[in-house]
Each structure stands twice: as structure tokens, then as C-alpha cells.
Write an enzyme that holds these catalytic residues in place. Sequence first.
Site, PDB file in Angstrom:
ATOM      1  CE1 TYR A   1     -39.536  51.443  20.497  1.00  0.00           C
ATOM      2  CE2 TYR A   1     -37.904  50.214  19.283  1.00  0.00           C
ATOM      3  CZ  TYR A   1     -38.455  51.411  19.652  1.00  0.00           C
ATOM      4  OH  TYR A   1     -37.925  52.575  19.177  1.00  0.00           O
TER       5      TYR A   1
ATOM      6  CE1 TYR B   1     -43.741  60.398  21.982  1.00  0.00           C
ATOM      7  CE2 TYR B   1     -44.867  60.512  19.868  1.00  0.00           C
ATOM      8  CZ  TYR B   1     -44.090  59.820  20.780  1.00  0.00           C
ATOM      9  OH  TYR B   1     -43.671  58.555  20.491  1.00  0.00           O
TER      10      TYR B   1
ATOM     11  CE  LYS C   1     -41.699  57.049  22.869  1.00  0.00           C
ATOM     12  NZ  LYS C   1     -41.973  55.740  22.274  1.00  0.00           N
TER      13      LYS C   1
ATOM     14  CB  VAL D   1     -38.169  54.161  14.670  1.00  0.00           C
ATOM     15  CG1 VAL D   1     -39.025  53.172  15.427  1.00  0.00           C
ATOM     16  CG2 VAL D   1     -38.729  55.564  14.744  1.00  0.00           C
TER      17      VAL D   1
HETATM   18  N1  GLU Z   1     -41.875  59.282  17.057  1.00  0.00           N
HETATM   19  C1  GLU Z   1     -41.974  57.858  16.926  1.00  0.00           C
HETATM   20  C2  GLU Z   1     -43.416  57.411  17.098  1.00  0.00           C
HETATM   21  O1  GLU Z   1     -44.048  57.903  17.969  1.00  0.00           O
HETATM   22  C3  GLU Z   1     -41.065  57.236  17.949  1.00  0.00           C
HETATM   23  C4  GLU Z   1     -41.026  55.764  17.814  1.00  0.00           C
HETATM   24  C5  GLU Z   1     -39.764  55.157  18.262  1.00  0.00           C
HETATM   25  O2  GLU Z   1     -38.658  55.652  18.055  1.00  0.00           O
HETATM   26  O3  GLU Z   1     -39.891  54.095  18.854  1.00  0.00           O
HETATM   27  O4  GLU Z   1     -43.943  56.601  16.394  1.00  0.00           O
END
Ligand code: GLU
Length: 304
Positions: A240, A189, A67, A258
Site C-alpha cells: 500500500y 476478484y 493479487k 488485510v
Molecule cells: N479484498 C480486499 C479489498 O479489496 C483486499 C484488500 C487488501 O488485502 O489489501 O478491499
Amino acid sequence: MPDFSSIIRSIHTELDRNTHRGKVATYIPELAGIDAENFGIYLNCISGEDHKVGDWDKPFSIQSISKVLSLAQAFSIEGNSIWQRVDVEPSGNPFNHSSLLELENGIPRNPLINAGALVIADVLVSKLKHPKEEFLNYVRNLTNDDSIAFNTKVALSEKRTGYKNYAAAYLLKSFGNLNNDVETVLDFYFHQCALEMNCQQLTNAFYFLANRGYCMRNHAFLTESQVKRINALMLTCGFYDEAGEFAFEVGLPGKSGVGGGIIALLPNQYTIATWSPGLNEKGNSHLGMQALEQFTTATKLSIF
Ligand code: GLU
């Protein structure tokens, strides 16, 4: 200068004894089989030194870490107008939460939570002729490494099960904050999240954010002011609902995913990547968080 090599080795040796390593993410089926025993660290200093230990050379799914890279590309193309569609405040919520999105009229809290990253993906889908290829090329150029690729199995696995991301995308669409169709934006995405890198490649990719916008080949990718803003977002929103904890314990801008990776950096000094796929209850790498806390404590090199 601290003895980086012995510091990262002793952190790795001590933490690697840990039998409690957190839980590997299973909600993306293709990631569920990753061995929680993997653990690597790579330190890339602006001075030219590098130090590594453990499984630093094994590729893993960078997931949400991507991101920051999509944001950098969108910011360089679109400039400050992106901030009309996405805010810059920490969410205090899990990465995939949509309640604030509903309350705040479809303006995501920041570009590093899923809803915000979907708006950024929408910007890139609108602006790029071949979005996936051009994003991949951007990351390859940043990193100076053409071997970096999407793992399409991971992307498709998430496409089949990413219901919360579909929900967020439709919510954005209902508020008029998604210009392209939901499927196209999500396809982009899921691919960006499915980029694979090892710890070394990750430190190379993020080098420009520790080096005033200049990549390792000394090409400018962002202005200093843009770098400041992205680093500020990583510090306040990169973990997060544990961004405060990361700032408190580690004291560096960074981003986790994640897949168990974490990238962090100290402007003008270094980028550091850790990978250990077991996650804590907030979704951040259990060993990675501890390794970085111990690293900035031992070296006394944090932004504070
Ligand atoms: N592709 C994962 C999702 O959108 C990314 C989540 C993450 O790494 O925080 O759920």
C-alpha cells in the site's frame, strides 16, 4: 548459515509479548471476528530446510496477497500486453483509493492496488473458460496442494460491502478499461481475495518467485524475466502506501493483505510468511512488519 530456527523463535517470543498488536480489519464483516492474538511465522528455504513457529498452520484469508498470484497467471497467459492496461508505478496511496485512477484516465498505477487487480481479474475472466475454478487450480498446482480453497462466506461478505471496489470497477468501465461486466469481474476478484492458506502454504505458493519461476515440484510457471518483473512490483508496490517503509526496514520483495498475512522472499534463498491479524494504520500487519525487519537484520539476508 544463520541459525534460522533460533532466530525466528526468539523474534516470535519477543514480539508475542506485545500487547499493542494493531487492529483487525473490520470493513469486511466476516473478517472482523478474527482473534488478534494469532501469530505465526514459516520460513521455507530453497535449500530444503524449513522452520516454523506459533500459529503457522492456521488458515487465514490471504486477501490482497492473491493479487500477485492472479497477476502471475495473467502474465503467463497474456504476456507483456497486460502493461498496456495497468502501469508499474507505486501509488503512494491506500489500496482502495480511486483518485489517481480518475486523473490517469482509467490506467491503474500498478496491478497490486485494487483497481489494478480488477483489470487483471478482467483479463482472467476474458481468457479463462471457468475463471474461478481455473484460477483456483493454478494456485493449487503452484502450491502442490489441493486442499486450498476459497472461503465463500468471506467472498460474499465482501460482495455485500465492497462499495469502493464497485466504484473503482465502474470507473474503469467508464474509461473503457474493463471488458466484462462489473458484477462478473468483482465476483472473481472477491473470490480470489477470499482464498485461505496457512503460512506454510503461502511460502509454498510463492516458492516459484524465489526459484526463477520453478515451483517446488520443479515445474516452470513463469520465465526468469517475468519473475524479475513481479518481484520488482512487490518491492515497489506490495505494501500500500508503506512500500517504501517495507523496502527500507525489511529489504525484500513482498506482499501484505488485510487478513494480516505477509509473504516476502529473497531470490534463490527463501520465502517467508508471517500472520498476525492486527494491522497498523497503513493496513499492514503490525507484528508481521516488525518480525520481518528483525529477521533480515538478524540474518543479514535481504536483497540489499
Ligand atoms: N479484498 C480486499 C479489498 O479489496 C483486499 C484488500 C487488501 O488485502 O489489501 O478491499
